[in-house]
Write an enzyme that holds these catalytic residues in place. Structure first.
Site, PDB file in Angstrom:
ATOM      1  N   ASN A   9       0.880  -1.170   0.000  1.00  0.00           N
ATOM      2  CA  ASN A   9       0.000   0.000   0.000  1.00  0.00           C
ATOM      3  C   ASN A   9       0.920   1.222   0.000  1.00  0.00           C
ATOM      4  O   ASN A   9       1.470   1.576   1.043  1.00  0.00           O
ATOM      5  CB  ASN A   9      -0.891  -0.024   1.249  1.00  0.00           C
ATOM      6  CG  ASN A   9      -1.679   1.260   1.421  1.00  0.00           C
ATOM      7  OD1 ASN A   9      -1.768   2.076   0.499  1.00  0.00           O
ATOM      8  ND2 ASN A   9      -2.251   1.450   2.604  1.00  0.00           N
ATOM      9  N   LYS A  11       0.232   4.243  -0.265  1.00  0.00           N
ATOM     10  CA  LYS A  11      -0.381   5.468   0.292  1.00  0.00           C
ATOM     11  C   LYS A  11      -0.089   6.645  -0.649  1.00  0.00           C
ATOM     12  O   LYS A  11      -0.005   6.451  -1.858  1.00  0.00           O
ATOM     13  CB  LYS A  11       0.112   5.709   1.719  1.00  0.00           C
ATOM     14  CG  LYS A  11      -0.047   4.451   2.582  1.00  0.00           C
ATOM     15  CD  LYS A  11       0.029   4.709   4.050  1.00  0.00           C
ATOM     16  CE  LYS A  11      -0.161   3.385   4.792  1.00  0.00           C
ATOM     17  NZ  LYS A  11      -0.264   3.535   6.230  1.00  0.00           N
ATOM     18  N   HIS A  95      -9.715   1.549   4.363  1.00  0.00           N
ATOM     19  CA  HIS A  95      -8.466   1.687   5.126  1.00  0.00           C
ATOM     20  C   HIS A  95      -8.721   2.633   6.302  1.00  0.00           C
ATOM     21  O   HIS A  95      -9.495   3.589   6.176  1.00  0.00           O
ATOM     22  CB  HIS A  95      -7.352   2.228   4.227  1.00  0.00           C
ATOM     23  CG  HIS A  95      -6.003   2.170   4.895  1.00  0.00           C
ATOM     24  ND1 HIS A  95      -5.610   3.125   5.798  1.00  0.00           N
ATOM     25  CD2 HIS A  95      -5.002   1.272   4.821  1.00  0.00           C
ATOM     26  CE1 HIS A  95      -4.400   2.805   6.256  1.00  0.00           C
ATOM     27  NE2 HIS A  95      -4.008   1.687   5.677  1.00  0.00           N
ATOM     28  N   GLU A  97      -7.121   5.009   7.451  1.00  0.00           N
ATOM     29  CA  GLU A  97      -6.877   6.430   7.154  1.00  0.00           C
ATOM     30  C   GLU A  97      -8.081   7.035   6.424  1.00  0.00           C
ATOM     31  O   GLU A  97      -8.409   8.211   6.607  1.00  0.00           O
ATOM     32  CB  GLU A  97      -5.582   6.565   6.337  1.00  0.00           C
ATOM     33  CG  GLU A  97      -4.349   6.354   7.222  1.00  0.00           C
ATOM     34  CD  GLU A  97      -3.132   5.770   6.531  1.00  0.00           C
ATOM     35  OE1 GLU A  97      -3.054   5.793   5.294  1.00  0.00           O
ATOM     36  OE2 GLU A  97      -2.245   5.268   7.261  1.00  0.00           O
ATOM     37  N   GLU A 167      -6.055  -4.688  10.243  1.00  0.00           N
ATOM     38  CA  GLU A 167      -5.014  -3.698  10.519  1.00  0.00           C
ATOM     39  C   GLU A 167      -5.357  -2.949  11.801  1.00  0.00           C
ATOM     40  O   GLU A 167      -6.146  -1.995  11.774  1.00  0.00           O
ATOM     41  CB  GLU A 167      -4.916  -2.702   9.360  1.00  0.00           C
ATOM     42  CG  GLU A 167      -4.516  -3.331   8.049  1.00  0.00           C
ATOM     43  CD  GLU A 167      -3.868  -2.304   7.124  1.00  0.00           C
ATOM     44  OE1 GLU A 167      -2.744  -2.546   6.689  1.00  0.00           O
ATOM     45  OE2 GLU A 167      -4.479  -1.246   6.858  1.00  0.00           O
ATOM     46  N   GLY A 173       2.031   2.309  10.764  1.00  0.00           N
ATOM     47  CA  GLY A 173       3.014   3.379  10.634  1.00  0.00           C
ATOM     48  C   GLY A 173       3.665   3.770  11.962  1.00  0.00           C
ATOM     49  O   GLY A 173       4.322   4.801  12.058  1.00  0.00           O
ATOM     50  N   SER A 212       2.894  -2.187  10.382  1.00  0.00           N
ATOM     51  CA  SER A 212       4.328  -2.298  10.672  1.00  0.00           C
ATOM     52  C   SER A 212       4.911  -3.689  10.391  1.00  0.00           C
ATOM     53  O   SER A 212       5.736  -4.180  11.147  1.00  0.00           O
ATOM     54  CB  SER A 212       4.623  -1.864  12.114  1.00  0.00           C
ATOM     55  OG  SER A 212       4.255  -0.500  12.305  1.00  0.00           O
TER      56      SER A 212
HETATM   57  P1  PGA Z   1       2.542   0.279   7.692  1.00  0.00           P
HETATM   58  O1  PGA Z   1       1.106   0.532   6.989  1.00  0.00           O
HETATM   59  O2  PGA Z   1       3.061  -1.031   7.147  1.00  0.00           O
HETATM   60  O3  PGA Z   1       3.374   1.443   7.292  1.00  0.00           O
HETATM   61  O4  PGA Z   1       2.276   0.205   9.160  1.00  0.00           O
HETATM   62  C1  PGA Z   1       0.204  -0.510   6.750  1.00  0.00           C
HETATM   63  C2  PGA Z   1      -1.059   0.041   6.118  1.00  0.00           C
HETATM   64  O5  PGA Z   1      -1.506   1.127   6.514  1.00  0.00           O
HETATM   65  O6  PGA Z   1      -1.656  -0.592   5.213  1.00  0.00           O
END
Ligand code: PGA
Length: 250
Positions: A9, A11, A95, A97, A167, A173, A212
């Site tokens: 992903n 982003k 997601h 976000e 998630e 993140g 992560s």
């Molecule tokens: P990350 O993000 O691996 O940077 O924690 C995962 C995601 O948001 O899909």
């Protein structure tokens, strides 16, 4: 036996030159993997570039969001049919976000999910709890609510054509990964919840873990019985890291 799937992903990251270097390396390094499916979900403007770089490779691609509508006066939105024209296989939906920053409700995510299925795209439905929700002991309630919204609208059979990504918001993140046991417990809960409606769909459902995931923890997570791969944010932008995570699923 479910196949492993590793999805990047990106982003809101990327530039033409960087994307090309990244994908050329990932393509070369994953060339001989046979037991893992790999994909990248990229910002809309790069779909055409990614399509031409990955065409004929083992790596699929997709988007990170889409409109629930087929077309119309929806300024700034992107329709499912547009994603198909650029060869997308996947679309990430709901997601955290999108849910937190753009206030996407369970109902809106369910509408998008329905629309993706109807268009022949494979939705990657994201579910997960915040830290406050985990501390409050309502992780399962939250995940069940997010999942049930989709099942209520599209029926459990639709999940046979979808991927679910668990998630935990507190792990995204932050460098703070759920332990393999913590993740496994929620994955098992998701599978049981689907099994209550349809055992066969549940047994075949691909459930990714995201939050992560890095080269040093991927293998341990992917070894868990209900973890079928990963949704990778930060580490998907580093070619060697993403390839190493794909390798952990191979
Ligand atoms: P990350 O993000 O691996 O940077 O924690 C995962 C995601 O948001 O899909």
């Amino acid at each position: 036996m479910r196949r492993k799937l590793v999805v990047g992903n990106w982003k809101m990251f990327g530039r033409l030159a960087r994307n090309q270097a990244l994908l050329e390396t990932v393509r070369a390094e994953t060339r001989n993997f046979t037991n893992v499916d790999c994909a990248v979900c990229v910002p809309f403007p790069y779909l055409s570039q990614v399509q031409s770089l990955l065409n004929g490779s083992r790596i699929a691609w997709g988007a990170q969001n889409m409109s629930q509508h087929e077309e119309g006066a929806y300024t700034g939105e992107v329709a499912p049919g547009m994603l198909q024209e650029f060869g997308c296989k996947y679309v990430i939906l709901g997601h955290s976000e999108r849910r937190a920053i753009y206030l996407e409700s369970d109902e809106a995510v369910a509408e998008k999910f329905e629309s993706a299925i109807k268009s022949g795209l494979t939705p990657i439905l994201c579910v997960g709890e915040t830290l406050a929700e985990r501390d409050g002991g309502i992780t399962e309630q939250v995940v069940a609510r997010q999942l049930d919204a989709v099942i209520a609208k599209s029926g459990v059979q639709a999940l046979a054509k979808a991927v679910v990504a668990y998630e935990p918001v507190w792990a995204i993140g932050t460098g703070k990964t759920a332990t393999p046991d913590q993740a496994q417990a929620v994955h098992a809960f998701i599978r049981q919840r689907v099994a209550a409606a349809d055992g066969k769909v549940a047994a075949g459902l691909c459930i990714l873990y995201g939050g992560s995931v890095k080269p040093n923890n991927a293998a341990e997570l992917f070894a868990k019985v209900d973890i079928d791969g990963g949704l990778i944010g930060g580490a998907s932008l580093v070619a060697e890291d993403f390839a190493a995570i794909c390798s952990a699923g191979n």
